[in-house]
Design a protein around this motif. Structure first.
Motif, PDB file in Angstrom:
ATOM      1  N   LEU A 114     -18.341   4.317  85.971  1.00  0.00           N
ATOM      2  CA  LEU A 114     -17.519   4.037  84.801  1.00  0.00           C
ATOM      3  C   LEU A 114     -16.180   3.414  85.195  1.00  0.00           C
ATOM      4  O   LEU A 114     -15.715   2.452  84.564  1.00  0.00           O
ATOM      5  N   VAL A 115     -15.554   3.977  86.239  1.00  0.00           N
ATOM      6  CA  VAL A 115     -14.265   3.431  86.687  1.00  0.00           C
ATOM      7  C   VAL A 115     -14.427   2.003  87.182  1.00  0.00           C
ATOM      8  O   VAL A 115     -13.628   1.116  86.872  1.00  0.00           O
ATOM      9  N   THR A 116     -15.466   1.758  87.955  1.00  0.00           N
ATOM     10  CA  THR A 116     -15.712   0.401  88.449  1.00  0.00           C
ATOM     11  C   THR A 116     -15.956  -0.567  87.304  1.00  0.00           C
ATOM     12  O   THR A 116     -15.436  -1.697  87.283  1.00  0.00           O
ATOM     13  N   MET A 117     -16.728  -0.134  86.330  1.00  0.00           N
ATOM     14  CA  MET A 117     -17.031  -0.991  85.185  1.00  0.00           C
ATOM     15  C   MET A 117     -15.780  -1.294  84.373  1.00  0.00           C
ATOM     16  O   MET A 117     -15.523  -2.436  83.984  1.00  0.00           O
ATOM     17  N   VAL A 118     -14.953  -0.274  84.130  1.00  0.00           N
ATOM     18  CA  VAL A 118     -13.722  -0.477  83.366  1.00  0.00           C
ATOM     19  C   VAL A 118     -12.757  -1.373  84.123  1.00  0.00           C
ATOM     20  O   VAL A 118     -12.104  -2.256  83.544  1.00  0.00           O
ATOM     21  N   ALA A 119     -12.651  -1.161  85.461  1.00  0.00           N
ATOM     22  CA  ALA A 119     -11.730  -1.973  86.264  1.00  0.00           C
ATOM     23  C   ALA A 119     -12.121  -3.445  86.228  1.00  0.00           C
ATOM     24  O   ALA A 119     -11.268  -4.323  86.016  1.00  0.00           O
ATOM     25  N   PHE A 120     -13.394  -3.742  86.405  1.00  0.00           N
ATOM     26  CA  PHE A 120     -13.837  -5.134  86.377  1.00  0.00           C
ATOM     27  C   PHE A 120     -13.724  -5.719  84.964  1.00  0.00           C
ATOM     28  O   PHE A 120     -13.425  -6.910  84.795  1.00  0.00           O
ATOM     29  N   ALA A 121     -13.946  -4.887  83.947  1.00  0.00           N
ATOM     30  CA  ALA A 121     -13.791  -5.378  82.573  1.00  0.00           C
ATOM     31  C   ALA A 121     -12.333  -5.750  82.295  1.00  0.00           C
ATOM     32  O   ALA A 121     -12.042  -6.787  81.681  1.00  0.00           O
ATOM     33  N   LEU A 122     -11.394  -4.906  82.766  1.00  0.00           N
ATOM     34  CA  LEU A 122      -9.976  -5.226  82.588  1.00  0.00           C
ATOM     35  C   LEU A 122      -9.600  -6.489  83.349  1.00  0.00           C
ATOM     36  O   LEU A 122      -8.858  -7.341  82.834  1.00  0.00           O
ATOM     37  N   LEU A 123     -10.093  -6.619  84.563  1.00  0.00           N
ATOM     38  CA  LEU A 123      -9.781  -7.813  85.357  1.00  0.00           C
ATOM     39  C   LEU A 123     -10.297  -9.074  84.683  1.00  0.00           C
ATOM     40  O   LEU A 123      -9.561 -10.077  84.552  1.00  0.00           O
ATOM     41  N   MET A 124     -11.530  -9.060  84.229  1.00  0.00           N
ATOM     42  CA  MET A 124     -12.090 -10.238  83.572  1.00  0.00           C
ATOM     43  C   MET A 124     -11.413 -10.520  82.242  1.00  0.00           C
ATOM     44  O   MET A 124     -11.259 -11.675  81.847  1.00  0.00           O
ATOM     45  N   THR A 125     -10.991  -9.465  81.546  1.00  0.00           N
ATOM     46  CA  THR A 125     -10.281  -9.672  80.277  1.00  0.00           C
ATOM     47  C   THR A 125      -8.947 -10.352  80.513  1.00  0.00           C
ATOM     48  O   THR A 125      -8.547 -11.266  79.769  1.00  0.00           O
ATOM     49  N   LEU A 149     -11.507 -11.397  71.801  1.00  0.00           N
ATOM     50  CA  LEU A 149     -11.869 -11.279  73.212  1.00  0.00           C
ATOM     51  C   LEU A 149     -12.058  -9.830  73.640  1.00  0.00           C
ATOM     52  O   LEU A 149     -12.997  -9.501  74.381  1.00  0.00           O
ATOM     53  N   VAL A 150     -11.172  -8.949  73.190  1.00  0.00           N
ATOM     54  CA  VAL A 150     -11.156  -7.570  73.688  1.00  0.00           C
ATOM     55  C   VAL A 150     -12.180  -6.698  72.964  1.00  0.00           C
ATOM     56  O   VAL A 150     -12.807  -5.829  73.579  1.00  0.00           O
ATOM     57  N   LEU A 151     -12.370  -6.907  71.665  1.00  0.00           N
ATOM     58  CA  LEU A 151     -13.248  -6.037  70.898  1.00  0.00           C
ATOM     59  C   LEU A 151     -14.684  -6.008  71.437  1.00  0.00           C
ATOM     60  O   LEU A 151     -15.252  -4.917  71.610  1.00  0.00           O
ATOM     61  N   PRO A 152     -15.318  -7.145  71.731  1.00  0.00           N
ATOM     62  CA  PRO A 152     -16.678  -7.060  72.303  1.00  0.00           C
ATOM     63  C   PRO A 152     -16.713  -6.338  73.648  1.00  0.00           C
ATOM     64  O   PRO A 152     -17.672  -5.627  73.941  1.00  0.00           O
ATOM     65  N   VAL A 153     -15.663  -6.528  74.465  1.00  0.00           N
ATOM     66  CA  VAL A 153     -15.628  -5.847  75.766  1.00  0.00           C
ATOM     67  C   VAL A 153     -15.586  -4.338  75.574  1.00  0.00           C
ATOM     68  O   VAL A 153     -16.300  -3.584  76.248  1.00  0.00           O
ATOM     69  N   ILE A 154     -14.756  -3.879  74.631  1.00  0.00           N
ATOM     70  CA  ILE A 154     -14.661  -2.440  74.383  1.00  0.00           C
ATOM     71  C   ILE A 154     -15.986  -1.891  73.856  1.00  0.00           C
ATOM     72  O   ILE A 154     -16.441  -0.824  74.272  1.00  0.00           O
ATOM     73  N   VAL A 155     -16.606  -2.624  72.940  1.00  0.00           N
ATOM     74  CA  VAL A 155     -17.892  -2.169  72.390  1.00  0.00           C
ATOM     75  C   VAL A 155     -18.950  -2.081  73.487  1.00  0.00           C
ATOM     76  O   VAL A 155     -19.704  -1.100  73.567  1.00  0.00           O
ATOM     77  N   VAL A 156     -19.008  -3.109  74.362  1.00  0.00           N
ATOM     78  CA  VAL A 156     -19.992  -3.088  75.449  1.00  0.00           C
ATOM     79  C   VAL A 156     -19.725  -1.915  76.394  1.00  0.00           C
ATOM     80  O   VAL A 156     -20.660  -1.224  76.833  1.00  0.00           O
ATOM     81  N   LEU A 157     -18.456  -1.669  76.721  1.00  0.00           N
ATOM     82  CA  LEU A 157     -18.124  -0.541  77.589  1.00  0.00           C
ATOM     83  C   LEU A 157     -18.557   0.783  76.971  1.00  0.00           C
ATOM     84  O   LEU A 157     -19.113   1.657  77.654  1.00  0.00           O
ATOM     85  N   LEU A 158     -18.291   0.948  75.683  1.00  0.00           N
ATOM     86  CA  LEU A 158     -18.682   2.191  75.022  1.00  0.00           C
ATOM     87  C   LEU A 158     -20.198   2.367  75.002  1.00  0.00           C
ATOM     88  O   LEU A 158     -20.715   3.457  75.281  1.00  0.00           O
ATOM     89  N   VAL A 159     -20.906   1.289  74.651  1.00  0.00           N
ATOM     90  CA  VAL A 159     -22.368   1.387  74.588  1.00  0.00           C
ATOM     91  C   VAL A 159     -22.950   1.696  75.962  1.00  0.00           C
ATOM     92  O   VAL A 159     -23.816   2.576  76.116  1.00  0.00           O
ATOM     93  N   VAL A 160     -22.481   0.987  76.991  1.00  0.00           N
ATOM     94  CA  VAL A 160     -22.996   1.222  78.346  1.00  0.00           C
ATOM     95  C   VAL A 160     -22.635   2.616  78.832  1.00  0.00           C
ATOM     96  O   VAL A 160     -23.449   3.303  79.459  1.00  0.00           O
ATOM     97  N   SER A 161     -21.419   3.064  78.541  1.00  0.00           N
ATOM     98  CA  SER A 161     -21.005   4.402  78.973  1.00  0.00           C
ATOM     99  C   SER A 161     -21.856   5.474  78.313  1.00  0.00           C
ATOM    100  O   SER A 161     -22.325   6.407  78.974  1.00  0.00           O
ATOM    101  N   VAL A 162     -22.056   5.365  77.005  1.00  0.00           N
ATOM    102  CA  VAL A 162     -22.870   6.357  76.300  1.00  0.00           C
ATOM    103  C   VAL A 162     -24.311   6.337  76.805  1.00  0.00           C
ATOM    104  O   VAL A 162     -24.922   7.393  77.041  1.00  0.00           O
TER     105      VAL A 162
END
Length: 439
Positions: free
Chosen positions: A162-173, A22-35
């Motif tokens: 980035l903060v908004t994206m990470v916050a919503f990603a953590l909430l959905m996770t 569950l967490v690994l795809p979220v982290i990968v998507v966050l990294l790709v979008v951030s970069v």
């Protein structure tokens, strides 16, 4: 290409593996979008803002260089500074401070790179903690400090997205993991029920969860019911046969004892005694190890008592290492019967027996060793089956059993979720029998 080496680094539990999936795809998507955001959007804006600021700075430097002295230069550019949102002052060469950018200020690092290329006269650039920027350039009148707010060259809040994206990603996770835990709970309950049944405990279980999990749960209940019926039928059959044989054997023994010729009756009486011993062994095997519920038992004290009883009975048995402490949920009667059977086998086929116990946080091991001929490795699996007779590999002059001794021990170990393992004794050279039970 083989990925077997990854198994050593993967989590073992179902919860941990599901969380990783569950967490690994979220982290990968966050990294790709951030970069992608930093490279394609944020850096582009910073490049444009720095280019505009550098043109203004070049204009100020040209105005300063055209003035005859420092005072005239400041007077000349002073009316322009409010519109440009900048401030100027001249320094002495030794007053120029070193460059300063915090290690995590990626925007500042990018501005420094762009400013160095756009303003060749740049001496140093400082991004201060109060969001002020100090640019030091070389002019014909000496070093010049140009101060301005960093909002002229960088985005004021680049971290908001980035903060908004990470916050919503953590909430959905978190929400997804809570839902996933509810989906995994029926699987863990099924695993616990199956493990308990494997160790001889019949715990209540009701299938639940998804359709596939419910199907597996119902299949487990059907399997458990069939196994219980088979055990009950085996017990009833062996008990009935053995019980029915007792009466004619008793009559035979009574009739033989009344014969006047004792020499003629003695061999027949020995046969009857042997048959009675076989019947008792059948009854012992039919009772199995499932008649009592497991209770907290000190295995070291139990083995010590078994060895003391064997020594009082004249058997050459001694205690070995007794390691560990604590109690284990055991059917004491079944384990005692199993250890006694191993000791009887050891002294029947060898000259001495050695009993040891190893109790750890994960398992219990009760070991019985002898100095007899042992059992060949290719026959050990056969020796664990009921009614197995391996007399050619054992001493014949010390008697033979009916082939149920090791089967009774195996049943007792399996009823506790363990196993009976046979090997060669390193200490005595004969057979080494281990009862291994998980805690």
């Amino acid at each position: 290409m083989s990925f077997q080496w990854l198994k050593h680094y993967m989590p073992r539990s179902l919860y941990a593996r599901s969380a990783l999936i569950l967490v690994l795809p979220v982290i990968v998507v966050l990294l790709v979008v951030s970069v992608a955001f930093i490279q394609n959007h944020l850096q582009g804006i910073i490049r444009q803002m720095t280019y505009n600021a550098s043109r203004q700075i070049e204009f100020l430097i040209d105005q300063v260089d055209e003035a005859p002295d420092r005072g005239a230069a400041l007077t000349r550019v002073e009316p322009m500074l409010p519109a440009l949102q900048m401030r100027l002052r001249f320094l002495e060469p030794e007053e120029v401070p070193p460059a300063f950018i915090r290690w995590f200020d990626f925007s500042g690092m990018h501005v420094r790179k762009l400013m160095r290329a756009a303003v060749p006269q740049m001496l140093a650039l400082r991004f201060n903690a109060d969001s002020s920027v100090q640019l030091f350039v070389d002019t014909v009148h000496g070093p010049l400090e140009i101060g301005f707010h960093r909002s002229l060259v960088t985005v004021s809040t680049p971290h908001q997205l980035l903060v908004t994206m990470v916050a919503f990603a953590l909430l959905m996770t978190v929400i997804s993991f809570l839902y996933l835990r509810n989906q995994l709970r029926p699987i863990t309950r099924l695993a616990d029920a199956a493990q308990a049944f494997g160790r001889g405990r019949n715990e209540p279980y009701r299938p639940g969860g998804a359709i596939e999990v419910r199907a597996a749960g119902h299949a487990f209940l059907d399997m458990r019911a069939r196994i219980e019926r088979q055990i009950e039928q085996r017990t009833l059959m062996l008990s009935g046969v053995s019980h029915d044989l007792r009466t004619p054997l008793t009559r035979l023994k009574l009739g033989l004892s009344m014969l006047e010729d004792e020499a003629e009756a003695a061999p027949l009486l020995r046969d009857v005694d042997e048959m009675q011993r076989l019947v008792e062994t059948f009854l012992e095997f039919s009772r199995g190890a499932t008649q009592a519920e497991p209770e907290p038992t000190d295995p070291i004290e139990m083995v010590r008592a078994i060895v003391e009883d064997a020594v009082r009975a004249g058997k050459p048995v001694s205690l070995g290492a007794l390691e560990g402490e604590g109690k284990v949920a055991l059917r004491a009667v079944a384990i005692r019967r199993a250890v006694e059977n191993l000791i009887d086998n050891a002294v029947r086929y060898g000259n001495r027996a050695l009993v040891s116990v190893l109790l750890t946080e994960r398992s219990l091991r009760i070991r019985v060793e002898d100095d007899g001929p042992g059992i060949p490795a290719d026959l050990r699996a056969e020796a664990l089956k009921p009614f197995a007779r391996l007399d050619p590999s054992r001493n014949q002059d010390k008697g033979s059993g009916v082939g149920l001794g090791l089967a009774i021990v195996t049943d007792a170990a399996r009823a506790h979720g363990g196993a009976l393992r046979l090997a060669e004794s390193e200490a005595l050279g004969g057979l080494c029998a281990d009862i291994v039970i998980g805690r």
